[in-house]
Design an enzyme around this catalytic site. Structure first.
Site, PDB file in Angstrom:
ATOM      1  N   SER A 146       0.847  -1.188   0.000  1.00  0.00           N
ATOM      2  CA  SER A 146       0.000   0.000   0.000  1.00  0.00           C
ATOM      3  C   SER A 146       0.879   1.233   0.000  1.00  0.00           C
ATOM      4  O   SER A 146       1.966   1.233   0.592  1.00  0.00           O
ATOM      5  CB  SER A 146      -0.898   0.031   1.238  1.00  0.00           C
ATOM      6  OG  SER A 146      -1.600   1.253   1.305  1.00  0.00           O
ATOM      7  N   TYR A 159      -3.110  -0.084  10.166  1.00  0.00           N
ATOM      8  CA  TYR A 159      -2.986  -0.602   8.799  1.00  0.00           C
ATOM      9  C   TYR A 159      -1.637  -0.212   8.209  1.00  0.00           C
ATOM     10  O   TYR A 159      -0.936  -1.037   7.605  1.00  0.00           O
ATOM     11  CB  TYR A 159      -4.126  -0.024   7.958  1.00  0.00           C
ATOM     12  CG  TYR A 159      -4.108  -0.404   6.497  1.00  0.00           C
ATOM     13  CD1 TYR A 159      -4.661  -1.598   6.062  1.00  0.00           C
ATOM     14  CD2 TYR A 159      -3.571   0.461   5.544  1.00  0.00           C
ATOM     15  CE1 TYR A 159      -4.677  -1.930   4.711  1.00  0.00           C
ATOM     16  CE2 TYR A 159      -3.577   0.139   4.193  1.00  0.00           C
ATOM     17  CZ  TYR A 159      -4.137  -1.058   3.788  1.00  0.00           C
ATOM     18  OH  TYR A 159      -4.136  -1.378   2.450  1.00  0.00           O
TER      19      TYR A 159
END
Length: 275
Positions: A146, A159
């Protein structure tokens, strides 16, 4: 003499997190390129629907239950995929969800759940397929990272920490697997239109969007599509031997400056930044 034996014509692949989003799109794209695909997710009924569609379109696919937080589930998934498709040549780790919340407001259990899914789960899958790949001296480990791992976003600390840890793990794998014939790559999606995160209540999402704009992390409202990432992942898998993609970051192209009408879509209606 070639430096490496070419990749085999038949390369079974497993895709974790294949019930929706990037994982679903990747399974479909790989199958369209001739990869036999095992789709794995907790929502196995959804994977079955996708596998049926792949087969109807002429591809080879199976659907299996997979929970990356359960060691036995991972072992069983890889074993069944190997039994039904053959030795696993490609792993794509795309399983995951996200959790919004400031680090000082979420509890440690919520923080740990993100590490279990995105980091520990990816490690479980990699260690399950690596022995066979090392024996055959070839294979591709492709991890879905990500851009949040590269540029942290407020309200996504858990996250982001998990994805940053994943990036470190892949970097170590690249060093440790050098000379084995096994390639480890990571693909970092930027803001991507998927359903991940939008089931969360507005009181969590709203403040996050405000802070992203404050920190310059929501410059425009265009998003990547899951299919964009699927093409990138398939490109990594199809890279001929002799080279490999170390890491790749995809970002959505901004709307054309002279086309203001296209910028009227609200950020919250289109998807979530990061994946």
């Amino acid at each position: 003499m070639p430096r490496f034996e070419p990749l085999p014509a038949r390369r079974p692949a497993i895709v974790a997190g294949a019930s929706s989003g990037i994982g679903e799109a990747t399974a479909i794209e790989l199958a369209a390129h001739g990869f036999p695909v095992a789709l794995g997710a907790r929502r196995v009924e959804k994977c079955q629907e996708i596998a049926d569609k792949i087969r109807a379109d002429g591809g080879e696919a199976i659907a299996l239950h997979l929970d990356v937080t359960d060691p036995q589930s991972v072992k069983g998934f890889v074993h069944q995929a190997t039994e039904q498709l053959g030795d696993i040549e490609v792993l794509v780790t795309g399983a995951g969800d996200t959790y919004f919340g400031k680090l000082h407001e979420i509890d440690t259990d919520a923080f740990e759940s993100q590490l279990q899914i995105h980091l520990v789960g990816a490690n479980r899958l990699a260690t399950a397929v690596l022995p066979g790949m090392l024996k055959r001296q070839r294979g591709d480990l492709i991890f879905v990272g990500s851009d949040v791992a590269l540029r942290q976003r407020p309200h996504m600390g858990a996250y982001g920490a998990a994805k940053a840890g994943l990036t470190a793990m892949v970097t170590n794998l690249q060093m440790e697997l050098e000379g084995t014939g096994v390639r480890a790559s990571i693909v970092h999606p930027g803001p991507t239109k998927t359903g991940m995160g939008w089931s969360l209540p507005a009181e969590l999402i709203g403040p996050a969007l405000e802070d992203w704009a404050k920190w310059g992390q929501a410059r425009h409202d265009y998003f990547l599509r899951a299919a964009d990432l699927a093409r990138a992942i398939t490109f990594v898998a199809e890279t001929p031997r002799g080279g490999f993609v170390v890491n790749m970051e995809l970002q959505p192209e901004a709307p054309l400056a002279d086309n203001k009408e296209r910028q009227k879509l609200a950020l919250g209606e289109e998807g979530m930044p990061g994946q």
